[in-house]
Write a protein that holds these residues in place. Structure first.
Motif, mmCIF file in Angstrom:
data_model
loop_
_atom_site.group_PDB
_atom_site.id
_atom_site.type_symbol
_atom_site.label_atom_id
_atom_site.label_comp_id
_atom_site.label_asym_id
_atom_site.label_seq_id
_atom_site.Cartn_x
_atom_site.Cartn_y
_atom_site.Cartn_z
ATOM 1 N N THR A 67 0.933 -1.331 0.080
ATOM 2 C CA THR A 67 -0.055 -0.130 0.008
ATOM 3 C C THR A 67 0.812 1.124 -0.055
ATOM 4 O OG1 THR A 67 -0.052 -0.233 2.241
ATOM 5 C CG2 THR A 67 -2.012 -1.197 1.135
ATOM 6 N N ASP A 69 -0.397 4.700 0.452
ATOM 7 C CA ASP A 69 -0.554 5.658 1.492
ATOM 8 C C ASP A 69 -1.840 5.370 2.381
ATOM 9 O OD1 ASP A 69 -2.927 6.112 0.118
ATOM 10 O OD2 ASP A 69 -2.434 8.131 -0.520
ATOM 11 N N TRP A 70 -2.455 5.975 3.290
ATOM 12 C CA TRP A 70 -3.552 5.577 4.184
ATOM 13 C C TRP A 70 -4.673 5.468 3.370
ATOM 14 C CZ3 TRP A 70 -8.106 8.244 4.626
ATOM 15 C CH2 TRP A 70 -7.989 9.683 3.974
ATOM 16 N N ARG A 71 -5.020 6.254 2.485
ATOM 17 C CA ARG A 71 -6.122 6.068 1.560
ATOM 18 C C ARG A 71 -6.163 4.531 0.955
ATOM 19 N NH1 ARG A 71 -8.767 9.758 -3.026
ATOM 20 N NH2 ARG A 71 -7.560 11.233 -2.290
ATOM 21 N N ASP A 72 -5.223 4.079 0.589
ATOM 22 C CA ASP A 72 -4.994 2.651 -0.025
ATOM 23 C C ASP A 72 -5.373 1.615 1.056
ATOM 24 O OD1 ASP A 72 -4.973 1.568 -2.336
ATOM 25 O OD2 ASP A 72 -2.737 0.517 -1.770
ATOM 26 N N ASP A 73 -4.811 1.814 2.521
ATOM 27 C CA ASP A 73 -5.034 0.930 3.390
ATOM 28 C C ASP A 73 -6.458 1.061 3.779
ATOM 29 O OD1 ASP A 73 -2.624 0.226 3.714
ATOM 30 O OD2 ASP A 73 -1.981 2.240 4.846
ATOM 31 N N VAL A 74 -7.111 1.914 3.600
ATOM 32 C CA VAL A 74 -8.735 1.889 3.830
ATOM 33 C C VAL A 74 -9.354 1.233 2.758
ATOM 34 C CG1 VAL A 74 -10.789 3.593 3.963
ATOM 35 C CG2 VAL A 74 -8.717 4.223 5.097
ATOM 36 N N VAL A 75 -9.056 1.419 1.488
ATOM 37 C CA VAL A 75 -9.550 0.620 0.277
ATOM 38 C C VAL A 75 -9.205 -0.780 0.557
ATOM 39 C CG1 VAL A 75 -9.162 0.034 -2.007
ATOM 40 C CG2 VAL A 75 -9.324 2.479 -1.416
ATOM 41 N N GLN B 20 -3.315 9.096 -7.042
ATOM 42 C CA GLN B 20 -3.504 7.892 -6.109
ATOM 43 C C GLN B 20 -3.636 6.639 -6.787
ATOM 44 O OE1 GLN B 20 -3.903 7.945 -3.067
ATOM 45 N NE2 GLN B 20 -3.425 10.280 -3.080
ATOM 46 N N TRP B 27 -11.492 0.116 -6.400
ATOM 47 C CA TRP B 27 -12.684 0.883 -5.932
ATOM 48 C C TRP B 27 -13.936 0.139 -5.917
ATOM 49 C CZ3 TRP B 27 -11.901 5.109 -3.640
ATOM 50 C CH2 TRP B 27 -10.990 5.855 -3.635
#
Lengths: 273, 142
Positions: A67, A69-75, B20, B27
């Motif tokens: 991963t 960044d944190w956003r990817d960890d959430v995903v 990103q 997604w």
């Protein structure tokens, strides 16, 4: 793009495999089905909520893929939740535990409770089943460099996973009834000893051993790790309603009983997570 | 995966995707996961406020048949309350003119909230010529 899609699908397939491999002992445990319908709903909702940050943390240290960044960890955590939910639903339906004529409350309870271990399995899938070395480097590196807080998180997650695997069964309560206070003390001592042996020799090798001191590891990891294991087992026991009718001494004994697999999970966190 | 040369091409092919670069499949699965998480927790919380009502147990005969000279009566136990009942005992009685001729009983491990469970009892007397009554007698909390 085809290559990327293929890798994504492989990752997803592996996540489903991990969910089933890690969760099948609990999928085949009848107390889990019963807990699915009689577990206190607020505690179940809290348990599902708590699972989410745990998944995010696990994704950071050993995710479905590296991963960035944190956003990817959430995903990743959300994907693991989906995989856990779907695989539990399919397995429970296949075994005739979830039937269309049951009330939605019962069906939802059974599936979402099973989704917790299954989603953890989905997150861990790459670490366990992955032979693909391209994936491994970054998170391995992170695990090596994990801060003290990170180490404690991994121990907590390991304790939660192992404790959860046995906590639903009636045997845990029965063992606590059978044990005298002396038995409990012996089990607690054994748990600490095993935890220390694993932490000192395998679990936290390299870095920690260089610093050397036996006492250092004992205080920093073993004792703290056992405290974490006991707290995790208390939380799991409370979630399953085992503490409701039990007095304080009986609860303490149950904590020690579940604390045993919990301590093993904490000790082996680096290996299994 | 992002750090290796092979997949860096990802960004070149889809430059509009910004820094990103979460692929569409991810997604989609993540959105599905979000829906499942929010949905399940929401429904369970909704359900939480229903759980206070005690078990409401009722039993009634469904049909009967004769097997090797004995009479089987199948019955249903329903729990319309909000809480699950454990070790539910059900007593079945064949009566005539107000007196019980024959009784049988059975214990169910669980009758979950808002659910029904089926069972059967065997009688020597013919239920067709008697009054058949089923009653849930007792339960424990799980």
């Amino acid at each position: 793009m085809e290559q990327a899609n293929r890798t994504d699908f492989m990752g997803l397939a592996r996540a489903f495999g991990g969910a089933i491999v890690f969760a099948f002992p609990l999928l085949m445990t009848m107390e889990m089905w019963w807990l699915g319908f009689y577990l206190d709903r607020l505690r179940l909702a809290l348990f599902l909520t708590v699972n989410f940050p745990v998944l995010i943390g696990l994704s950071y240290y050993s995710g479905i893929k590296d991963t960035f960044d944190w956003r990817d960890d959430v995903v990743d955590a959300l994907t693991a939740y989906m995989v856990g939910f779907v695989s539990s639903a399919v397995m429970l339906a296949m075994m005739g535990i979830v039937m269309p004529d049951q009330h939605w409350q019962e069906i939802l309870g059974k599936i979402s409770l099973q989704a917790v271990p299954a989603s953890i399995g989905a997150i861990l899938a790459r670490q366990q089943l992955g032979g693909d070395e391209r994936y491994g480097d970054e998170t391995e590196h992170r695990k090596e460099d994990a801060s003290y807080r990170g180490e404690l998180f991994l121990m907590m997650a390991g304790a939660l996973f192992m404790a959860f695997n046995v906590a639903p069964t009636e045997e845990m309560v029965l063992i606590a009834y059978k044990m005298t206070e002396w038995h409990a003390l012996a089990l607690a001592f054994t748990s600490i000893l095993l935890l220390h042996v694993f932490v000192y020799t395998v679990g936290f090798g390299g870095q920690e051993r260089r610093e050397g001191a036996f006492l250092h590891v004992l205080l920093r990891f073993t004792i703290t790790g056992y405290a974490i294991a006991l707290l995790v087992s208390l939380y799991v026991l409370w979630t399953f309603g085992r503490t409701d009718a039990a007095g304080i001494f009986e609860t303490a004994k149950m904590m020690v009983v579940i604390g045993f697999p919990g301590a093993l999970g904490a000790a082996l966190a680096r290996l299994i997570l | 995966m992002r750090n290796e040369p092979g997949s860096r091409g990802d960004a070149d092919r889809r430059p509009e995707r910004g820094p990103q670069q979460v692929p569409p499949l991810e997604w989609a699965t993540a959105l599905l996961g979000l829906a499942m998480m929010v949905g399940s927790i929401g429904l369970i919380l909704y359900d939480a406020f229903d759980q206070d009502t005690p078990p409401k147990l009722q039993a009634h005969a469904e049909r009967h048949s004769t097997i090797d000279g004995r009479h089987l009566v199948e019955f249903v136990v329903t729990n319309d309350g909000g809480a699950t009942a454990a070790r539910v005992t059900v007593e079945g009685t064949l009566g005539k003119a107000g007196t019980a001729v024959e009784t049988a009983s059975v214990t169910f491990d669980y009758v979950p909230a808002h659910s029904r469970t089926r069972g059967g009892m065997l009688f020597d007397h013919d239920p067709g010529t008697h009054d058949v009554t089923f009653e849930a007698k007792s339960y424990t909390e799980p």
